[in-house]
Structure formats: structure tokens, C-alpha cells
Design a protein around this motif. Structure first.
Motif, PDB file in Angstrom:
ATOM      1  N   ARG A  96      58.008  49.504  -4.928  1.00 30.89           N
ATOM      2  CA  ARG A  96      57.070  50.419  -5.580  1.00 30.89           C
ATOM      3  C   ARG A  96      56.753  51.627  -4.710  1.00 30.89           C
ATOM      4  O   ARG A  96      56.554  52.745  -5.223  1.00 30.89           O
ATOM      5  CB  ARG A  96      55.788  49.663  -5.937  1.00 30.89           C
ATOM      6  CG  ARG A  96      54.740  50.498  -6.635  1.00 30.89           C
ATOM      7  CD  ARG A  96      53.597  49.644  -7.152  1.00 30.89           C
ATOM      8  NE  ARG A  96      54.038  48.703  -8.185  1.00 30.89           N
ATOM      9  CZ  ARG A  96      53.222  48.028  -8.976  1.00 30.89           C
ATOM     10  NH1 ARG A  96      51.904  48.190  -8.862  1.00 30.89           N
ATOM     11  NH2 ARG A  96      53.686  47.184  -9.872  1.00 30.89           N
ATOM     12  N   ASN A  97      56.722  51.424  -3.376  1.00 25.76           N
ATOM     13  CA  ASN A  97      56.414  52.547  -2.479  1.00 25.76           C
ATOM     14  C   ASN A  97      57.635  53.412  -2.157  1.00 25.76           C
ATOM     15  O   ASN A  97      57.550  54.338  -1.350  1.00 25.76           O
ATOM     16  CB  ASN A  97      55.780  52.030  -1.179  1.00 25.76           C
ATOM     17  CG  ASN A  97      56.733  51.161  -0.367  1.00 25.76           C
ATOM     18  OD1 ASN A  97      57.909  51.022  -0.683  1.00 25.76           O
ATOM     19  ND2 ASN A  97      56.205  50.561   0.701  1.00 25.76           N
ATOM     20  N   ASP A 244      55.634  44.259  -6.448  1.00 30.14           N
ATOM     21  CA  ASP A 244      56.443  45.151  -5.620  1.00 30.14           C
ATOM     22  C   ASP A 244      57.373  46.033  -6.451  1.00 30.14           C
ATOM     23  O   ASP A 244      58.005  46.936  -5.923  1.00 30.14           O
ATOM     24  CB  ASP A 244      57.290  44.336  -4.637  1.00 30.14           C
ATOM     25  CG  ASP A 244      56.449  43.563  -3.642  1.00 30.14           C
ATOM     26  OD1 ASP A 244      55.362  44.049  -3.289  1.00 30.14           O
ATOM     27  OD2 ASP A 244      56.876  42.468  -3.216  1.00 30.14           O
ATOM     28  N   TRP A 245      57.464  45.743  -7.751  1.00 28.65           N
ATOM     29  CA  TRP A 245      58.363  46.503  -8.626  1.00 28.65           C
ATOM     30  C   TRP A 245      57.727  47.847  -8.987  1.00 28.65           C
ATOM     31  O   TRP A 245      56.513  48.034  -8.833  1.00 28.65           O
ATOM     32  CB  TRP A 245      58.659  45.692  -9.889  1.00 28.65           C
ATOM     33  CG  TRP A 245      59.625  44.560  -9.672  1.00 28.65           C
ATOM     34  CD1 TRP A 245      59.700  43.745  -8.587  1.00 28.65           C
ATOM     35  CD2 TRP A 245      60.637  44.113 -10.581  1.00 28.65           C
ATOM     36  NE1 TRP A 245      60.698  42.816  -8.752  1.00 28.65           N
ATOM     37  CE2 TRP A 245      61.284  43.023  -9.973  1.00 28.65           C
ATOM     38  CE3 TRP A 245      61.042  44.523 -11.846  1.00 28.65           C
ATOM     39  CZ2 TRP A 245      62.330  42.349 -10.592  1.00 28.65           C
ATOM     40  CZ3 TRP A 245      62.083  43.857 -12.473  1.00 28.65           C
ATOM     41  CH2 TRP A 245      62.728  42.772 -11.847  1.00 28.65           C
ATOM     42  N   PRO A 246      58.513  48.794  -9.470  1.00 26.26           N
ATOM     43  CA  PRO A 246      57.956  50.104  -9.833  1.00 26.26           C
ATOM     44  C   PRO A 246      56.772  49.978 -10.796  1.00 26.26           C
ATOM     45  O   PRO A 246      56.766  49.139 -11.694  1.00 26.26           O
ATOM     46  CB  PRO A 246      59.136  50.814 -10.504  1.00 26.26           C
ATOM     47  CG  PRO A 246      60.344  50.202  -9.858  1.00 26.26           C
ATOM     48  CD  PRO A 246      59.981  48.752  -9.649  1.00 26.26           C
ATOM     49  N   ALA A 247      55.772  50.812 -10.599  1.00 22.10           N
ATOM     50  CA  ALA A 247      54.557  50.745 -11.396  1.00 22.10           C
ATOM     51  C   ALA A 247      54.819  51.024 -12.873  1.00 22.10           C
ATOM     52  O   ALA A 247      54.065  50.558 -13.744  1.00 22.10           O
ATOM     53  CB  ALA A 247      53.520  51.730 -10.860  1.00 22.10           C
ATOM     54  N   PRO A 252      64.041  47.477 -10.447  1.00 20.24           N
ATOM     55  CA  PRO A 252      63.991  48.069  -9.115  1.00 20.24           C
ATOM     56  C   PRO A 252      65.319  48.125  -8.351  1.00 20.24           C
ATOM     57  O   PRO A 252      65.323  48.522  -7.184  1.00 20.24           O
ATOM     58  CB  PRO A 252      63.035  47.123  -8.387  1.00 20.24           C
ATOM     59  CG  PRO A 252      63.374  45.775  -8.973  1.00 20.24           C
ATOM     60  CD  PRO A 252      63.747  46.035 -10.413  1.00 20.24           C
TER      61      PRO A 252
END
Length: 335
Positions: A96-97, A244-247, A252
Motif C-alpha cells: 500500500r505504501n 497491506d494491499w492497495p487502498a 498488488p
């Protein structure tokens, strides 16, 4: 039933009773930024690959100079007469970051759990086939593709399976799975089964081979060859936390050449069997046990998974491939 489904999905040669289903493990030889087919001599090549097979693999593999069976001293594949090289791009997880982490391969849990990653390799036939000749090489797939329409129009039988368990078969997609996969992601790559009978390679590494029309090879490519088929098991399990996956909810995973769709899936193959070993195996319709590292083929010599694991080479390109990264190796753009 599982063997039948594999054959139905993969074998695209004329249908007759006699069939070879040669299946074996090739442990990880190296993960490196080399590509002797598409970028010969480039050190490094533009994107990262995971490679298995004979230890003669190098940045340059001119068939007039490098005879793999006589140059290699070991193979990471269990048939000891197979010094071929098989390779694909490498899978990355994008958090995500925005940071990226390389995904490791793991041994196929249907018989090859002792392998240090790598791939399961198949040579399939239904009926008489002509084995590859020394110097033969080919690729399949196109790393520039980003849509299902592009992939469907040109290639067959390349897909992703979101593994619910080691026994999962079915539910394949042409793109990356869009949900966490409890047992990892299996990626299958199948090559064409018709050859022009003349050229060991072509400028695009693909024009000398073709898919059949129905059950018959086209007149331009009249020679039926074994179907080379890879299964690569990617250990995406450490990255299954949706937090942790994209918002935005998108999947991902990214190929090492910057593809975030999966449609650019592709594979490379350089033939390197010793003598007539592969032809003998195809002529005898050799097969393999599904749940054991055992090839039922008295004409082939084999080694244990432990011995296959010992065949490795050092990376030629010095770069950090472990831990979290701000960009893909080679600074490949993601698109």
C-alpha cells in the motif's frame, strides 16, 4: 482425474491413444537480470528473471558456440540428461505504501516439496512427435500486452490459478488474482506444438513455431513437437494481509518488467537435452507419478531433489534483490 484435466488443457497435438506425460522438478538455478534470447550479451538485461536447468546459463548463449550438454556440469532438473534452460519473469508484491518485495518460488506441493523453488516442467505429447534439435530455442507471450484481448488473440493456455490448497485446479484467470490466495499463486505457461521443420530460432523467437489448427499443424509448420509446459508456484502467502494491499482494492502483484495486469506473461526456452534422450522418452510415452519425484521411464537417468538443489550458479549482476525496495530492479516503470 487430475492427470486427465492436465492433458485436456495442455496437449494440443493430434489426439491418439499413445501419450507421453513427462513431468519433473527443476529447482531454482539463479535469479538474475540476464536474458540471452531477447537481450543477448546485455549485462544486465532490462528486467529480472528466475531461471532453472543447466548451469551453462549465461548472458550470451550462441548455439554455435555453447553446446549446453557439453558445457554444463550439472542441472537443477531431476532428469540428469536435461541441461536445457527454462525461465520466466519474477513476481513482486507492491504494498500500500508503494514499496516492493520480491516473491519467492516454492516447490510444487504435488510431489516436489523438497525442491528449492524453481518450476515444474512438463513435456506432453499425444501421438508421434519430433524432439527439438540442438540449438533450438523459443519464447511465448509478449511482455508489452496489457489486455485480455491481446493475450487471447495470439496465445493459448497461459494463466494464473489462485490456490486454495495444493490440490486446486480450475478457476484459472488470464490476469493476476484479485484476492489473497491461501496456498499461493500457480502460473502456467504452455508453448506451441508445431514447428516449421527448418529454423532452430527466428528473429522474434516465435515465428518458427505455431499453434495447431484444431488437431492439425498448419502447412507452414508441419512438424509436431512436444508441448513444453511450465508451472511455477509463487509463495504469495506472506503477502495475504489485505491491510497491506492497495487502498483502492486493486490487486498488488507486478511482474519484474513492470506489468501490473498479468497479461504480459511470457516464458523462454533453450533446448539442451543430451543426445537423443528426449526423443527416446517421447517415443516410449514416458510418464511421471503425480505425488512422488519419480519418472516412469527406463530410458532416462534421474537424480534426487536434494542433488538437483545443489546445482546453482552465482548471480552475474550485483544488486540487492532482498527486502523492501523503492523500485523494481533496473528501475522498470510500472504500468
Amino acid at each position: 482425474m487430475l492427470w486427465r484435466s492436465l492433458l485436456a488443457a495442455a496437449a494440443i497435438a493430434p489426439a491418439v491413444d499413445a501419450a507421453a506425460t513427462l513431468r519433473f522438478s527443476c529447482s531454482q538455478l539463479v535469479v538474475d537480470r540476464l536474458d540471452p534470447l531477447v537481450n543477448p550479451g546485455a549485462l544486465p538485461s532490462p528486467h529480472l528473471h528466475q531461471i532453472v536447468g543447466g548451469n551453462a546459463f549465461n548472458s550470451t548463449m550462441d548455439p554455435t558456440v555453447h553446446d549446453l550438454p557439453s558445457t554444463a556440469t550439472c542441472t537443477s532438473c531431476t532428469p540428469t540428461e536435461d541441461f536445457s534452460n527454462y525461465w520466466t519473469a519474477v513476481l513482486f508484491f507492491r504494498a500500500r505504501n508503494g514499496t516492493l518485495h520480491r516473491v519467492n518460488t516454492f516447490g510444487n506441493e504435488l510431489g516436489f516439496t523438497g525442491a528449492t523453488g524453481g518450476q515444474t516442467v512438463y513435456y506432453l505429447s499425444q501421438g508421434k512427435v519430433t524432439a527439438f534439435k540442438p540449438g533450438f530455442r523459443m519464447t511465448v507471450g509478449d511482455p508489452s500486452f496489457r489486455t485480455a484481448a491481446q493475450l487471447n488473440a495470439k496465445y493459448k493456455y497461459m494463466d494464473f490459478t489462485c490456490l486454495q490448497s495444493s490440490m486446486t485446479r480450475g478457476g484459472q484467470t488470464l490476469n493476476f488474482p484479485n484476492k489473497p490466495c491461501p496456498a499461493g499463486i500457480m502460473i502456467s505457461i504452455r508453448f506451441p506444438t508445431c514447428w516449421d521443420g527448418k529454423n532452430l530460432d527466428s528473429p522474434d523467437h516465435q515465428s518458427h513455431v505455431a499453434y495447431p489448427n484444431g488437431n492439425n499443424c498448419p502447412a507452414s509448420h508441419p512438424v509436431t513437437i512436444p508441448q513444453v509446459f511450465y508451472e511455477t508456484y509463487w509463495n504469495t502467502r506472506p503477502f495475504n494481509n489485505k491491510a497491506d494491499w492497495p487502498a483502492d482494492g486493486s490487486q498488488p502483484f507486478v511482474w519484474s518488467f513492470g506489468d501490473k495486469t498479468g497479461y504480459g506473461i511470457h516464458g523462454d526456452y533453450v533446448f539442451g537435452w543430451k543426445g537423443d534422450a528426449l526423443q527416446r522418452a517421447m517415443d516410449q510415452n514416458c510418464n511421471s507419478d503425480l505425488f512422488a519425484n519419480k519418472i516412469n521411464c527406463n530410458t532416462l537417468k534421474t537424480q534426487s531433489l536434494a542433488d538437483a538443489n545443489k546445482c546453482v550458479i552465482s548471480r552475474k549482476v550485483t544488486e540487492n534483490l532482498d527486502g523492501w525496495m523503492s523500485s523494481l530492479p533496473g528501475d522498470m516503470p510500472i504500468m
